[in-house]
Design a protein around this motif. Structure first.
Motif, PDB file in Angstrom:
ATOM      1  N   VAL A  49      -2.274  -4.118  -5.617  1.00 36.30           N
ATOM      2  CA  VAL A  49      -2.851  -2.919  -4.693  1.00 36.30           C
ATOM      3  C   VAL A  49      -3.152  -3.677  -3.372  1.00 36.30           C
ATOM      4  CG1 VAL A  49      -5.265  -2.543  -5.004  1.00 36.30           C
ATOM      5  CG2 VAL A  49      -3.504  -0.844  -4.280  1.00 36.30           C
ATOM      6  N   ARG A  50      -3.512  -5.078  -3.268  1.00 35.84           N
ATOM      7  CA  ARG A  50      -3.861  -5.642  -2.004  1.00 35.84           C
ATOM      8  C   ARG A  50      -3.389  -6.998  -2.444  1.00 35.84           C
ATOM      9  NH1 ARG A  50      -7.666  -1.985  -2.380  1.00 35.84           N
ATOM     10  NH2 ARG A  50      -8.541  -2.979  -3.977  1.00 35.84           N
ATOM     11  N   PHE A  94       0.872   2.929   2.786  1.00 38.71           N
ATOM     12  CA  PHE A  94       0.404   1.802   2.523  1.00 38.71           C
ATOM     13  C   PHE A  94       0.413   1.246   1.213  1.00 38.71           C
ATOM     14  CE2 PHE A  94      -2.881   5.011   2.595  1.00 38.71           C
ATOM     15  CZ  PHE A  94      -3.278   4.899   1.372  1.00 38.71           C
ATOM     16  N   GLN A 129      -3.207   8.162 -11.764  1.00 36.86           N
ATOM     17  CA  GLN A 129      -3.428   7.601 -10.255  1.00 36.86           C
ATOM     18  C   GLN A 129      -3.881   9.038  -9.448  1.00 36.86           C
ATOM     19  OE1 GLN A 129      -3.327   4.766  -9.414  1.00 36.86           O
ATOM     20  NE2 GLN A 129      -2.654   3.685 -11.216  1.00 36.86           N
ATOM     21  N   PRO A 172     -10.851   9.979  -2.445  1.00 33.25           N
ATOM     22  CA  PRO A 172     -10.291   9.214  -1.396  1.00 33.25           C
ATOM     23  C   PRO A 172      -9.717   9.734  -0.143  1.00 33.25           C
ATOM     24  CG  PRO A 172      -9.258   8.292  -3.403  1.00 33.25           C
ATOM     25  CD  PRO A 172     -10.009   9.576  -3.875  1.00 33.25           C
ATOM     26  N   GLN A 212      -9.508   7.947   2.851  1.00 28.24           N
ATOM     27  CA  GLN A 212      -8.811   6.643   3.302  1.00 28.24           C
ATOM     28  C   GLN A 212      -8.912   6.430   4.893  1.00 28.24           C
ATOM     29  OE1 GLN A 212      -7.905   5.047   0.975  1.00 28.24           O
ATOM     30  NE2 GLN A 212      -6.784   6.229  -0.560  1.00 28.24           N
ATOM     31  N   ARG A 246      -0.955  10.970   4.308  1.00 27.87           N
ATOM     32  CA  ARG A 246      -1.722  11.312   3.232  1.00 27.87           C
ATOM     33  C   ARG A 246      -1.494  12.689   3.010  1.00 27.87           C
ATOM     34  NH1 ARG A 246      -4.262   8.674  -0.566  1.00 27.87           N
ATOM     35  NH2 ARG A 246      -5.797  10.000  -0.514  1.00 27.87           N
ATOM     36  N   ASP A 259     -12.509   6.455  -1.087  1.00 29.61           N
ATOM     37  CA  ASP A 259     -12.066   4.915  -0.659  1.00 29.61           C
ATOM     38  C   ASP A 259     -11.701   4.930   0.704  1.00 29.61           C
ATOM     39  OD1 ASP A 259     -11.834   3.980  -3.438  1.00 29.61           O
ATOM     40  OD2 ASP A 259     -10.087   4.468  -3.648  1.00 29.61           O
ATOM     41  N   PHE A 279     -11.666  -0.833   2.199  1.00 31.29           N
ATOM     42  CA  PHE A 279     -10.826  -2.197   1.855  1.00 31.29           C
ATOM     43  C   PHE A 279     -10.157  -2.354   3.491  1.00 31.29           C
ATOM     44  CE2 PHE A 279     -10.690   0.673  -1.966  1.00 31.29           C
ATOM     45  CZ  PHE A 279     -11.111  -0.425  -2.788  1.00 31.29           C
ATOM     46  N   ALA A 280     -10.100  -3.615   3.546  1.00 32.00           N
ATOM     47  CA  ALA A 280      -9.165  -3.995   4.891  1.00 32.00           C
ATOM     48  C   ALA A 280      -7.687  -3.909   4.489  1.00 32.00           C
ATOM     49  CB  ALA A 280      -9.349  -5.585   4.937  1.00 32.00           C
ATOM     50  N   SER A 331      -4.173  -4.239   3.831  1.00 35.78           N
ATOM     51  CA  SER A 331      -3.232  -5.254   3.331  1.00 35.78           C
ATOM     52  C   SER A 331      -1.837  -4.823   3.215  1.00 35.78           C
ATOM     53  CB  SER A 331      -3.966  -5.782   2.009  1.00 35.78           C
ATOM     54  OG  SER A 331      -2.939  -6.656   1.426  1.00 35.78           O
ATOM     55  N   ARG A 368       1.806  -4.560   2.134  1.00 38.33           N
ATOM     56  CA  ARG A 368       2.235  -4.505   0.640  1.00 38.33           C
ATOM     57  C   ARG A 368       3.904  -4.431   0.814  1.00 38.33           C
ATOM     58  NH1 ARG A 368       0.637  -7.517  -1.243  1.00 38.33           N
ATOM     59  NH2 ARG A 368       0.786  -7.172  -3.084  1.00 38.33           N
TER      60      ARG A 368
HETATM   61  N1  SAM Z   1      -3.975   6.767  -6.183  1.00 42.67           N
HETATM   62  C1  SAM Z   1      -5.388   6.805  -5.541  1.00 42.67           C
HETATM   63  C2  SAM Z   1      -5.187   7.576  -4.084  1.00 42.67           C
HETATM   64  O1  SAM Z   1      -4.382   7.090  -3.525  1.00 42.67           O
HETATM   65  O2  SAM Z   1      -6.043   8.302  -3.692  1.00 42.67           O
HETATM   66  C3  SAM Z   1      -5.994   5.249  -5.468  1.00 42.67           C
HETATM   67  C4  SAM Z   1      -5.159   4.022  -5.869  1.00 42.67           C
HETATM   68  S1  SAM Z   1      -5.314   2.361  -5.201  1.00 42.67           S
HETATM   69  C5  SAM Z   1      -5.153   1.741  -6.617  1.00 42.67           C
HETATM   70  C6  SAM Z   1      -7.337   2.327  -4.860  1.00 42.67           C
HETATM   71  C7  SAM Z   1      -7.532   2.325  -3.463  1.00 42.67           C
HETATM   72  O3  SAM Z   1      -7.134   1.029  -3.021  1.00 42.67           O
HETATM   73  C8  SAM Z   1      -6.786   3.421  -2.417  1.00 42.67           C
HETATM   74  O4  SAM Z   1      -7.361   4.362  -2.534  1.00 42.67           O
HETATM   75  C9  SAM Z   1      -7.190   2.668  -1.099  1.00 42.67           C
HETATM   76  O5  SAM Z   1      -8.140   2.901  -0.463  1.00 42.67           O
HETATM   77  C10 SAM Z   1      -6.851   1.209  -1.559  1.00 42.67           C
HETATM   78  N2  SAM Z   1      -5.601   0.847  -1.019  1.00 42.67           N
HETATM   79  C11 SAM Z   1      -4.221   0.958  -1.538  1.00 42.67           C
HETATM   80  N3  SAM Z   1      -3.486   0.231  -0.791  1.00 42.67           N
HETATM   81  C12 SAM Z   1      -3.930  -0.558   0.048  1.00 42.67           C
HETATM   82  C13 SAM Z   1      -3.526  -1.344   0.885  1.00 42.67           C
HETATM   83  N4  SAM Z   1      -2.286  -1.624   1.316  1.00 42.67           N
HETATM   84  N5  SAM Z   1      -4.542  -2.051   1.743  1.00 42.67           N
HETATM   85  C14 SAM Z   1      -5.829  -1.793   1.401  1.00 42.67           C
HETATM   86  N6  SAM Z   1      -6.221  -0.918   0.649  1.00 42.67           N
HETATM   87  C15 SAM Z   1      -5.322  -0.384  -0.211  1.00 42.67           C
END
Ligand code: SAM
Length: 452
Positions: free
Chosen positions: A56-57, A169, A207, A266, A268, A280, A306, A337-338, A340, A342
């Motif tokens: 994920v990051r 993201f 998810q 979440p 975001q 979103r 999140d 989270f910062a 990242s 992907r």
């Molecule tokens: N599917 C869930 C949702 O979208 O609400 C969460 C899945 S993700 C595994 C968990 C968290 O990681 C996300 O809610 C987001 O805040 C964070 N995340 C996902 N992609 C990211 C990225 N590219 N950079 C930083 N944080 C990220």
């Protein structure tokens, strides 16, 4: 002359990432146990090591290569050791993982956990690494009875895989594929068997778990059916998406007695500009309206979230909108989270222009802000009585558990309390947990001990 028998082979699993990865590792563990292996608590005492990865990051994904590097050094001392790699990095990067990290014997995608024991068996004879990344495979095929749950108190039950959202993201749709839901009958049967085995609590996983839909049953219906399983004490689920919070779902939170008053939702970002770019599917106002609907139904609902800071183009003003939203909602917990970048995500088209140091500053500012708020909120619980399901033995004479609102409570008590629901008087509060004691040192049980 007595026939010597070989001691059973031992396995060790290293898991990175979310609860779904934990649940996949529980499936792998159960299948290996059924295949005659024993569990080892240490990689250096194991015959096979399975690394379940998170993509994920970038930092999370890089952990795979550090782990495999350590295992390669271990292999030099233990030539018979087999190394398997699975999970989201394996699915995302495919066979390229093998080019970057030598020493891997088995590589499986997110849909192929059921194949791990047979691949390890074949790997003993194989000339090179064995790879199974077939997306048509089905991890739901792992029988519920084969899952070796890591907690004797809270059992994870995956009800859906994948994600149909297009968040700019997020790599999850690439690593886990589109949404696939399990039939409600299968989920209910699994929960019934878990309750029969003594589990007081179940956490349904997906998810976007509240997007669940199968054979005409939506998530509210699934909750209603699972809630009705006799003997279940607590029902939780994660992760919910704000776009799938319906009135029926909110009514379920209010009306279903085992559903706990806690929701991870979440957001975001608190900036409409950034939310739009993140795709979103909701605005700040709509998110707050969703919270209002939920709190109308469940006034004491505990919420966590999140947040991503430093998304491309995020200005100080955007960031301050997020801080203000966090204040307005009043979350019980927050994961910051910062951003990242992907592979394969649409956000890659815009320049990742917030400097890493600035991202780190925003993470620190928001975390410090949230910690102060949590300290204030938790302090308000001192003097109250809470129903705590003890799930952890912290040390000799020390245990910990969760309230129905998912707050952690530490208390003095014997290990035999694990799995039992007790009434606890809250005596202290920190930002991340509460402390408490059994009233008058006695055990006021809110539920009988389960058969564990
Ligand atoms: N599917 C869930 C949702 O979208 O609400 C969460 C899945 S993700 C595994 C968990 C968290 O990681 C996300 O809610 C987001 O805040 C964070 N995340 C996902 N992609 C990211 C990225 N590219 N950079 C930083 N944080 C990220």
């Amino acid at each position: 002359m007595s026939q010597e028998t070989n001691p059973p082979r031992r396995f060790f699993i290293h898991t990175f990432g979310c609860q779904m990865n934990v649940n996949d590792s529980e499936k792998v563990a159960g299948l290996l146990l059924a295949d005659g292996y024993e569990r080892s608590e240490r990689a250096d005492e194991a015959d096979v090591v399975f690394v379940n990865t998170c993509a994920v990051r970038e930092k999370a994904a890089e952990k795979l290569y550090h782990a495999v590097g350590r295992l390669r050094r271990l292999k030099a001392r233990k030539p018979g050791l087999l190394v398997g790699v699975g999970g989201c990095v394996a699915q995302l990067q495919g066979a390229a993982v093998l080019d970057r990290a030598r020493g891997i014997d088995v590589l499986v995608g997110t849909h192929n956990v059921a194949q791990v024991p047979s691949l390890f068996r074949r790997a003993r004879e194989a000339a090179g690494p064995l790879v199974d990344l077939d997306r048509r495979a089905d991890s739901f095929l792992v029988p519920a009875s084969a899952v070796a749950h890591s907690s004797p108190v809270r059992a994870y039950v995956t009800v859906m895989e994948g994600c149909n959202h297009v968040c700019s993201f997020c790599v999850v749709p690439r690593t886990r594929g589109p949404e696939v839901c399990r039939p409600a009958d299968d989920v209910v049967a699994e929960v019934e068997s878990l309750v029969a085995r003594g589990y007081p609590e179940v956490m349904l996983l997906g998810q976007t778990v509240n997007a669940y839909e199968h054979g005409g049953a939506d998530f509210a219906e699934l909750l209603r059916r699972v809630d009705a399983v006799p003997g279940l004490q607590r029902l939780r689920f994660t992760t919910s998406h704000p776009g799938h919070v319906t009135a029926r779902f909110a009514d379920g939170l209010r009306d279903l007695p085992r559903v706990c008053p806690y929701l991870h939702l979440p957001v975001q970002s608190g900036s409409d500009r950034i939310l739009g770019q993140m795709r979103r599917g909701y605005t700040r106002r709509q998110y707050l309206q969703t919270i209002a609907l939920l709190r109308h139904c469940v006034p004491d609902l505990a919420l966590s979230s999140d947040v991503i800071v430093g998304y491309p183009g995020e200005s100080e003003e955007d960031f301050q909108s997020t801080v203000a939203l966090v204040d307005e909602v009043g979350y019980e917990g927050l994961f910051v989270f910062a951003y990242s970048a992907r592979p394969g995500t649409t956000a890659l088209r815009v320049r990742d222009d917030v400097p890493e140091a600035e991202k780190r500053r925003r993470v620190a500012v928001l975390n410090a802000h949230q910690q102060r708020a949590q300290q204030r909120r938790n302090a308000a619980h001192v003097g109250r009585r809470e129903e705590v399901l003890v799930d952890t033995v912290v040390g000799p004479g020390r245990v910990a558990g969760r309230t129905r609102h998912f707050r952690i409570v530490h208390l003095a008590g014997p290990a035999s309390l694990r799995g039992r629901t007790v009434e606890v008087e809250i005596t202290g509060a920190g930002p991340n947990s509460l402390t408490g004691k059994l009233p008058n040192g006695s055990l006021t049980e809110a539920s009988p001990a389960p058969i564990l």
